[in-house]
Scaffold this motif. Structure first.
Motif, PDB file in Angstrom:
ATOM      1  N   MET A   1     -18.848 -13.208 -41.447  1.00  0.00           N
ATOM      2  CA  MET A   1     -18.886 -13.563 -40.032  1.00  0.00           C
ATOM      3  C   MET A   1     -20.010 -12.811 -39.338  1.00  0.00           C
ATOM      4  N   LYS A   2     -20.396 -13.293 -38.152  1.00  0.00           N
ATOM      5  CA  LYS A   2     -21.401 -12.628 -37.337  1.00  0.00           C
ATOM      6  C   LYS A   2     -20.807 -12.259 -35.979  1.00  0.00           C
ATOM      7  N   LEU A   3     -21.259 -11.145 -35.432  1.00  0.00           N
ATOM      8  CA  LEU A   3     -20.860 -10.738 -34.089  1.00  0.00           C
ATOM      9  C   LEU A   3     -21.659 -11.574 -33.104  1.00  0.00           C
ATOM     10  N   ILE A   4     -20.981 -12.445 -32.339  1.00  0.00           N
ATOM     11  CA  ILE A   4     -21.696 -13.338 -31.430  1.00  0.00           C
ATOM     12  C   ILE A   4     -21.540 -12.922 -29.970  1.00  0.00           C
ATOM     13  N   ARG A   5     -20.625 -11.992 -29.686  1.00  0.00           N
ATOM     14  CA  ARG A   5     -20.483 -11.486 -28.322  1.00  0.00           C
ATOM     15  C   ARG A   5     -19.684 -10.192 -28.340  1.00  0.00           C
ATOM     16  N   LYS A   6     -20.016  -9.291 -27.417  1.00  0.00           N
ATOM     17  CA  LYS A   6     -19.289  -8.033 -27.265  1.00  0.00           C
ATOM     18  C   LYS A   6     -19.095  -7.769 -25.781  1.00  0.00           C
ATOM     19  N   LEU A   7     -17.864  -7.421 -25.404  1.00  0.00           N
ATOM     20  CA  LEU A   7     -17.541  -7.092 -24.022  1.00  0.00           C
ATOM     21  C   LEU A   7     -16.973  -5.681 -23.978  1.00  0.00           C
ATOM     22  N   ASP A   8     -17.546  -4.842 -23.133  1.00  0.00           N
ATOM     23  CA  ASP A   8     -17.096  -3.461 -22.989  1.00  0.00           C
ATOM     24  C   ASP A   8     -16.381  -3.274 -21.656  1.00  0.00           C
ATOM     25  N   PHE A   9     -15.201  -2.663 -21.726  1.00  0.00           N
ATOM     26  CA  PHE A   9     -14.419  -2.353 -20.536  1.00  0.00           C
ATOM     27  C   PHE A   9     -14.250  -0.835 -20.502  1.00  0.00           C
ATOM     28  N   GLU A  10     -15.295  -0.161 -20.049  1.00  0.00           N
ATOM     29  CA  GLU A  10     -15.329   1.298 -20.081  1.00  0.00           C
ATOM     30  C   GLU A  10     -14.187   1.912 -19.271  1.00  0.00           C
ATOM     31  N   GLU A  11     -13.908   1.350 -18.088  1.00  0.00           N
ATOM     32  CA  GLU A  11     -12.875   1.920 -17.230  1.00  0.00           C
ATOM     33  C   GLU A  11     -11.501   1.847 -17.889  1.00  0.00           C
ATOM     34  N   ALA A  12     -11.252   0.720 -18.590  1.00  0.00           N
ATOM     35  CA  ALA A  12      -9.967   0.543 -19.260  1.00  0.00           C
ATOM     36  C   ALA A  12      -9.984   1.091 -20.686  1.00  0.00           C
ATOM     37  N   LYS A  13     -11.127   1.561 -21.141  1.00  0.00           N
ATOM     38  CA  LYS A  13     -11.279   2.227 -22.432  1.00  0.00           C
ATOM     39  C   LYS A  13     -10.984   1.321 -23.626  1.00  0.00           C
ATOM     40  N   PHE A  14     -11.571   0.120 -23.592  1.00  0.00           N
ATOM     41  CA  PHE A  14     -11.502  -0.727 -24.782  1.00  0.00           C
ATOM     42  C   PHE A  14     -12.708  -1.651 -24.813  1.00  0.00           C
ATOM     43  N   SER A  15     -13.009  -2.168 -25.998  1.00  0.00           N
ATOM     44  CA  SER A  15     -14.083  -3.136 -26.199  1.00  0.00           C
ATOM     45  C   SER A  15     -13.551  -4.322 -26.983  1.00  0.00           C
ATOM     46  N   LEU A  16     -14.148  -5.482 -26.743  1.00  0.00           N
ATOM     47  CA  LEU A  16     -13.804  -6.711 -27.445  1.00  0.00           C
ATOM     48  C   LEU A  16     -15.002  -7.164 -28.264  1.00  0.00           C
ATOM     49  N   TYR A  17     -14.744  -7.558 -29.498  1.00  0.00           N
ATOM     50  CA  TYR A  17     -15.790  -8.034 -30.399  1.00  0.00           C
ATOM     51  C   TYR A  17     -15.412  -9.453 -30.849  1.00  0.00           C
ATOM     52  N   PHE A  18     -16.303 -10.416 -30.625  1.00  0.00           N
ATOM     53  CA  PHE A  18     -16.033 -11.808 -30.971  1.00  0.00           C
ATOM     54  C   PHE A  18     -16.892 -12.171 -32.176  1.00  0.00           C
ATOM     55  N   LEU A  19     -16.233 -12.597 -33.258  1.00  0.00           N
ATOM     56  CA  LEU A  19     -16.930 -12.916 -34.498  1.00  0.00           C
ATOM     57  C   LEU A  19     -16.681 -14.366 -34.891  1.00  0.00           C
ATOM     58  N   ALA A  20     -17.671 -14.946 -35.559  1.00  0.00           N
ATOM     59  CA  ALA A  20     -17.542 -16.325 -36.023  1.00  0.00           C
ATOM     60  C   ALA A  20     -18.507 -16.542 -37.176  1.00  0.00           C
ATOM     61  N   PHE A  21     -18.250 -17.586 -37.964  1.00  0.00           N
ATOM     62  CA  PHE A  21     -19.223 -18.008 -38.966  1.00  0.00           C
ATOM     63  C   PHE A  21     -20.331 -18.748 -38.220  1.00  0.00           C
ATOM     64  N   ASP A  22     -21.561 -18.257 -38.340  1.00  0.00           N
ATOM     65  CA  ASP A  22     -22.646 -18.777 -37.508  1.00  0.00           C
ATOM     66  C   ASP A  22     -23.889 -19.117 -38.312  1.00  0.00           C
ATOM     67  N   ASN A  23     -23.759 -19.213 -39.629  1.00  0.00           N
ATOM     68  CA  ASN A  23     -24.889 -19.618 -40.455  1.00  0.00           C
ATOM     69  C   ASN A  23     -25.149 -21.114 -40.282  1.00  0.00           C
ATOM     70  N   PRO A  24     -26.309 -21.623 -40.707  1.00  0.00           N
ATOM     71  CA  PRO A  24     -26.637 -23.036 -40.492  1.00  0.00           C
ATOM     72  C   PRO A  24     -25.585 -24.018 -41.011  1.00  0.00           C
ATOM     73  N   GLY A  25     -24.873 -23.657 -42.073  1.00  0.00           N
ATOM     74  CA  GLY A  25     -23.870 -24.562 -42.617  1.00  0.00           C
ATOM     75  C   GLY A  25     -22.511 -24.452 -41.964  1.00  0.00           C
ATOM     76  N   ALA A  26     -22.351 -23.529 -41.015  1.00  0.00           N
ATOM     77  CA  ALA A  26     -21.062 -23.349 -40.348  1.00  0.00           C
ATOM     78  C   ALA A  26     -20.792 -24.499 -39.394  1.00  0.00           C
ATOM     79  N   GLU A  27     -19.506 -24.767 -39.170  1.00  0.00           N
ATOM     80  CA  GLU A  27     -19.131 -25.948 -38.388  1.00  0.00           C
ATOM     81  C   GLU A  27     -19.642 -25.895 -36.954  1.00  0.00           C
ATOM     82  N   SER A  28     -19.587 -24.740 -36.315  1.00  0.00           N
ATOM     83  CA  SER A  28     -19.976 -24.656 -34.901  1.00  0.00           C
ATOM     84  C   SER A  28     -21.144 -23.691 -34.696  1.00  0.00           C
ATOM     85  N   ALA A  29     -22.039 -23.630 -35.661  1.00  0.00           N
ATOM     86  CA  ALA A  29     -23.163 -22.700 -35.603  1.00  0.00           C
ATOM     87  C   ALA A  29     -23.980 -22.892 -34.329  1.00  0.00           C
TER      88      ALA A  29
END
Length: 280
Positions: A1-29
């Motif tokens: 998988m590839k990291l396609i987005r990251k959201l940081d919530f410093e005040e709440a002390k957590f981060s979100l990492y969004f991963l997906a298959f993103d190569n040319p042959g992937a369904e929703s690349a």
């Protein structure tokens, strides 16, 4: 998988990492992150990596959930994981179901490995470019109530039913139907939901599953993107849907959470939402 987005919530002390298959042959690349059916979101609470006593509920100690990846060649894919010293909950040759294996991620979450229809028996390698994040599996107490919710409330279609009476359970695979779709093509899909119902649980008034958000936390929620967030929430209000968070609750006014019959959280976000926060 590839990291396609990251959201940081410093005040709440957590981060979100969004991963997906993103190569040319992937369904929703290449598609915008809310316009995909196969997204995996990882939540990291700051400091847990330094706490030797911190554990997550992986959903299978008290069994009820896993995710599944489809690969172009099942045996070669499992061999690649083996060569990278990935631990397994179940290898292909173990148990009665020889068409699926379960690898373990670093937190002990089960990851099913399934072969795609395009598998080439003569292949000597596996091609990561065509992998799919196929489904998320949840155990449910009452199949009738859950099917009613996912079909009538969320608008999904029941794409396949797998009955296993000798083992005492049924599987129901749901997703948003596509034109001309055939059952055999489901292994090549992304973003499916699999409901697993063990016979008789619906008759036990005291029976319930850990929803992944009570302590110890683990699996958090599913997420669907909608074309009009206000209208979708108004529809759920009209349907008397149970809420975890309405749009007007809390500080985040661009997401809402409803509850399914087992109190699993379902996040609602706007299709093509940009979330005015730092991207990757």
């Amino acid at each position: 998988m590839k990291l396609i987005r990251k959201l940081d919530f410093e005040e709440a002390k957590f981060s979100l990492y969004f991963l997906a298959f993103d190569n040319p042959g992937a369904e929703s690349a290449g598609r915008q992150w809310t316009d995909r059916e196969g997204i995996l979101e990882l939540t990291h609470n700051y400091g847990t990596e330094d706490d030797d006593n911190y554990r997550v509920n992986n959903g299978n100690v008290e069994p009820h959930r896993d995710i599944s990846i489809t690969a172009d060649h099942l045996e070669r894919a499992c061999g690649r994981l083996e060569s990278n010293n990935v631990p397994f909950q179940k290898r292909l040759q173990e148990g009665r179901m020889e068409n699926i294996a379960f690898a373990l991620d670093p937190d002990g979450y089960w990851v099913g490995i399934i072969g795609q229809k395009r598998s080439d028996p003569a292949s000597t390698s596996t091609n990561l470019d065509v992998y799919r994040f196929n489904r998320t599996a949840l155990r449910v107490k009452d199949a009738e109530k859950s099917l009613q919710f996912y079909r009538s409330v969320l608008g999904m279609s029941l794409l396949r039913t797998i009955e296993q009476p000798e083992a005492g359970f049924n599987l129901y695979i749901l997703g948003y139907r596509r034109g001309g779709e055939e059952e055999d093509s489901l292994v090549d899909r992304e973003g499916l939901v699999e409901l697993m119902w063990n016979y008789g649980t619906e008759k036990d008034e005291g029976f319930k599953y850990h929803n992944g958000n009570e302590e110890p936390q683990g699996f958090g929620h599913l997420c669907i993107s909608v074309d009009d967030l206000d209208a979708a929430c108004a529809r759920f209000e009209d349907l008397k849907t149970n809420w975890k968070k309405r749009l007007t609750d809390g500080r985040m006014k661009n997401v809402a959470f409803i509850l399914d019959p087992d109190n699993y959280w379902i996040e609602l976000i706007l299709l093509f939402s940009t979330f005015p926060l730092p991207p990757v």
